[in-house]
Design a protein around this motif. Structure first.
Motif, PDB file in Angstrom:
ATOM      1  N   UNK A  45       0.835  -1.211   0.000  1.00  0.00           N
ATOM      2  CA  UNK A  45       0.000   0.000   0.000  1.00  0.00           C
ATOM      3  C   UNK A  45       0.868   1.260   0.000  1.00  0.00           C
ATOM      4  N   UNK A  46       1.944   1.247   0.779  1.00  0.00           N
ATOM      5  CA  UNK A  46       2.833   2.412   0.800  1.00  0.00           C
ATOM      6  C   UNK A  46       3.446   2.675  -0.573  1.00  0.00           C
ATOM      7  N   UNK A  47       3.779   1.637  -1.289  1.00  0.00           N
ATOM      8  CA  UNK A  47       4.331   1.804  -2.642  1.00  0.00           C
ATOM      9  C   UNK A  47       3.262   2.364  -3.576  1.00  0.00           C
ATOM     10  N   UNK A  48       2.041   1.869  -3.450  1.00  0.00           N
ATOM     11  CA  UNK A  48       0.930   2.420  -4.244  1.00  0.00           C
ATOM     12  C   UNK A  48       0.751   3.901  -3.920  1.00  0.00           C
TER      13      UNK A  48
ATOM     14  N   UNK B 103      -8.655   4.548   0.359  1.00  0.00           N
ATOM     15  CA  UNK B 103      -7.741   3.499   0.841  1.00  0.00           C
ATOM     16  C   UNK B 103      -6.733   4.093   1.827  1.00  0.00           C
ATOM     17  N   UNK B 104      -6.211   5.261   1.489  1.00  0.00           N
ATOM     18  CA  UNK B 104      -5.249   5.945   2.363  1.00  0.00           C
ATOM     19  C   UNK B 104      -5.880   6.273   3.710  1.00  0.00           C
ATOM     20  N   UNK B 105      -7.093   6.785   3.678  1.00  0.00           N
ATOM     21  CA  UNK B 105      -7.796   7.116   4.927  1.00  0.00           C
ATOM     22  C   UNK B 105      -7.951   5.873   5.801  1.00  0.00           C
ATOM     23  N   UNK B 106      -8.403   4.772   5.223  1.00  0.00           N
ATOM     24  CA  UNK B 106      -8.564   3.540   6.005  1.00  0.00           C
ATOM     25  C   UNK B 106      -7.225   3.025   6.536  1.00  0.00           C
ATOM     26  N   UNK B 107      -6.176   3.149   5.733  1.00  0.00           N
ATOM     27  CA  UNK B 107      -4.848   2.735   6.194  1.00  0.00           C
ATOM     28  C   UNK B 107      -4.423   3.564   7.404  1.00  0.00           C
ATOM     29  N   UNK B 108      -4.619   4.870   7.322  1.00  0.00           N
ATOM     30  CA  UNK B 108      -4.210   5.755   8.417  1.00  0.00           C
ATOM     31  C   UNK B 108      -5.052   5.540   9.663  1.00  0.00           C
ATOM     32  N   UNK B 109      -6.317   5.209   9.483  1.00  0.00           N
ATOM     33  CA  UNK B 109      -7.205   5.027  10.630  1.00  0.00           C
ATOM     34  C   UNK B 109      -7.094   3.659  11.288  1.00  0.00           C
ATOM     35  N   UNK B 110      -6.794   2.628  10.513  1.00  0.00           N
ATOM     36  CA  UNK B 110      -6.900   1.270  11.047  1.00  0.00           C
ATOM     37  C   UNK B 110      -5.620   0.445  11.050  1.00  0.00           C
ATOM     38  N   UNK B 111      -4.571   0.886  10.386  1.00  0.00           N
ATOM     39  CA  UNK B 111      -3.344   0.108  10.366  1.00  0.00           C
ATOM     40  C   UNK B 111      -2.527   0.369  11.632  1.00  0.00           C
ATOM     41  N   UNK B 112      -2.092  -0.685  12.277  1.00  0.00           N
ATOM     42  CA  UNK B 112      -1.271  -0.536  13.482  1.00  0.00           C
ATOM     43  C   UNK B 112       0.058   0.146  13.165  1.00  0.00           C
TER      44      UNK B 112
END
Length: 177
Positions: free
Chosen positions: A6-9, A149-158
């Motif tokens: 995801x970070x690469x995307x 996708x970015x928002x969900x990553x920032x909100x839910x990824x440890x």
């Protein structure tokens, strides 16, 4: 592993967004003489091929979104590209949440306009059929999908919330003696 993909995307999204903003999007805002003929022709080709009259004759509300892109988003693009290239930069979390919610919010009226507006045939024809509308939506959709996708990553990824696998913050999981 999934977070790194995801970070690469996100890196590719932000890095590619810099030239797109400068050379394409800003043409809807800046005087025509600012751009070389090749970029103006590219814009005319794009607008004709994908029936996007907003780029050749932008409504005022659309210009306001591009102005926000110039003043708020463009300075953020290289910062975000760096953070996601490096990976695991927790300091990008709040700016990324602000960015993603802002962009997702601007895409709702753009996509609604593309899907529902009755575009004239001239001087710059807009989409008339559902197929043409969906084709144009497919051009704008990544600018909604990736920020969500970015928002969900920032909100839910440890990785970005600081929560460990057990749901506790790393700073609070110190061993008590």
């Amino acid at each position: 592993m999934v977070i790194r993909i995801l970070e690469i995307i996100y890196f590719l999204y932000f890095a590619s967004h810099i030239p797109i903003t400068l050379f394409i999007d800003f043409q809807a805002l800046l005087p025509e003489h600012v751009y070389p003929q090749a970029l103006k022709q590219l814009m005319r080709w794009y607008a004709a091929e994908f029936k996007d009259p907003m780029m050749l004759d932008p409504p005022v509300w659309f210009k306001s979104f591009i102005l926000c892109e110039a003043l708020v988003q463009l300075p953020f693009f290289p910062v975000a590209a760096y953070a996601f290239w490096k990976g695991g930069c927790k300091w990008i979390r709040t700016p990324a949440i602000v960015y993603s919610t802002h962009v997702a919010t601007t895409l709702v009226p753009i996509l609604s306009y593309v899907l529902l507006h009755q575009f004239p045939q001239a001087p710059h024809p807009g989409p008339q059929t559902m197929r043409e509308r969906l084709t144009l939506v497919s051009i704008y959709a990544p600018y909604l999908i990736v920020p969500i996708m970015l928002l969900f990553t920032m909100l839910f990824s440890s990785t970005y919330t600081g929560a460990s696998q057990g749901g506790r913050s790393k700073s609070k999981s110190k061993k008590v003696k």
